[in-house]
Design an enzyme around this catalytic site. Structure first.
Site, PDB file in Angstrom:
ATOM      1  N   LEU A  11     -52.629 -84.422  93.676  1.00 37.11           N
ATOM      2  CA  LEU A  11     -52.441 -83.336  94.766  1.00 37.11           C
ATOM      3  C   LEU A  11     -53.067 -82.373  94.462  1.00 37.11           C
ATOM      4  CD1 LEU A  11     -48.722 -83.936  96.139  1.00 37.11           C
ATOM      5  CD2 LEU A  11     -50.705 -84.910  96.961  1.00 37.11           C
ATOM      6  N   ASP A  12     -53.729 -81.741  95.297  1.00 38.03           N
ATOM      7  CA  ASP A  12     -54.594 -80.268  94.969  1.00 38.03           C
ATOM      8  C   ASP A  12     -53.607 -79.099  94.854  1.00 38.03           C
ATOM      9  OD1 ASP A  12     -54.075 -78.739  97.313  1.00 38.03           O
ATOM     10  OD2 ASP A  12     -55.498 -80.288  98.056  1.00 38.03           O
ATOM     11  N   LYS A  13     -53.995 -78.041  94.052  1.00 38.31           N
ATOM     12  CA  LYS A  13     -52.735 -77.182  93.880  1.00 38.31           C
ATOM     13  C   LYS A  13     -51.975 -76.545  95.202  1.00 38.31           C
ATOM     14  CE  LYS A  13     -53.907 -74.520  89.640  1.00 38.31           C
ATOM     15  NZ  LYS A  13     -54.483 -73.159  89.303  1.00 38.31           N
TER      16      LYS A  13
END
Length: 231
Positions: free
Chosen positions: A103-105
């Protein structure tokens, strides 16, 4: 049956050399009996360290509620990372514990963590078409026509050569949608909405395959019985 020092080392308890000290201090037992040698072969199901059973000796699977701002990396160069939220000895396991996909930041929600290579493949293989469910908050009111656009299976993303597989869109409120996809392309959910002129302001993954985040608190993790992964 495995050598005790190799077993403890592979599970991240200590190095093989340090296992000798564990044994000398009487910290390791098999079936309640204190062991005397670190090189003897043992049954992992009967071993305790400090009177506690070994943690997932056959491999672990856990869910993590990832907060916004944490990177899915072991590198300290990208700021806070998800491994800071997990037991400190997990990175010392061999195979190492890793996230199943990323999952991206700026995205929160469910991550699966495991050291079982077969599970990583099962959940990430394109052929498996594992469902991922996201709750997205958009910058403006949604158009009901998006439901059909996402479901048709001909939506092209910039830079891609193949269209996205059909996806299920549910409009929860004027600016909130729940999207179910079966792929894991780079920033896919954000790019799908962007292709139609919407900007995702908040993104949260609620479900990965059969596993739902439920009431797991942000930043917390919970073990999942490995046998549940095949359901």
């Amino acid at each position: 049956m495995r050598r005790l020092d190799q077993l403890l080392s592979s599970l991240g308890y200590c190095s093989r050399r340090e296992a000798m000290a564990f044994v000398k201090e009487g910290r390791v037992k098999q079936g309640g009996v204190v062991l005397k040698r670190s090189d003897q072969r043992v049954d992992s199901a009967l071993i305790t360290v400090d009177d506690l059973p070994l943690e997932a000796p056959e491999g672990l699977l856990a869910m993590l509620h990832k907060p916004v701002g944490y990177a899915c990396t072991h590198s300290a160069d990208e700021g806070p990372n998800i491994y800071e939220l997990l037991p400190s000895h997990w990175p010392d396991r061999n195979p190492v514990v890793t996230s199943v996909g990323r999952l991206d930041k700026d995205t929160s929600g469910l991550l699966l963590m495991t050291d079982i290579g077969g599970l990583v493949h099962r959940f990430t293989s394109p052929k498996a078409e594992v469902e991922k469910v996201y709750l997205a908050e958009l910058d403006r009111e949604l158009d009901p026509q998006l439901v059909e656009i996402f479901a048709k299976g001909d939506l092209m993303l910039r830079g891609e050569e193949k269209p996205c597989l059909p996806a299920k869109l549910e409009i929860v409120s004027p600016k909130t949608a729940r999207l179910t996809i079966t792929e894991g392309r780079y920033h896919q959910v954000r790019r799908m909405f962007a292709s139609q002129g919407w900007h995702v302001e908040k993104l949260h993954r609620e479900r990965f395959g059969p596993h739902e985040l439920g009431d797991l608190a942000e930043g917390e993790w919970r073990m999942i019985p490995v046998e549940q992964a095949s359901r």
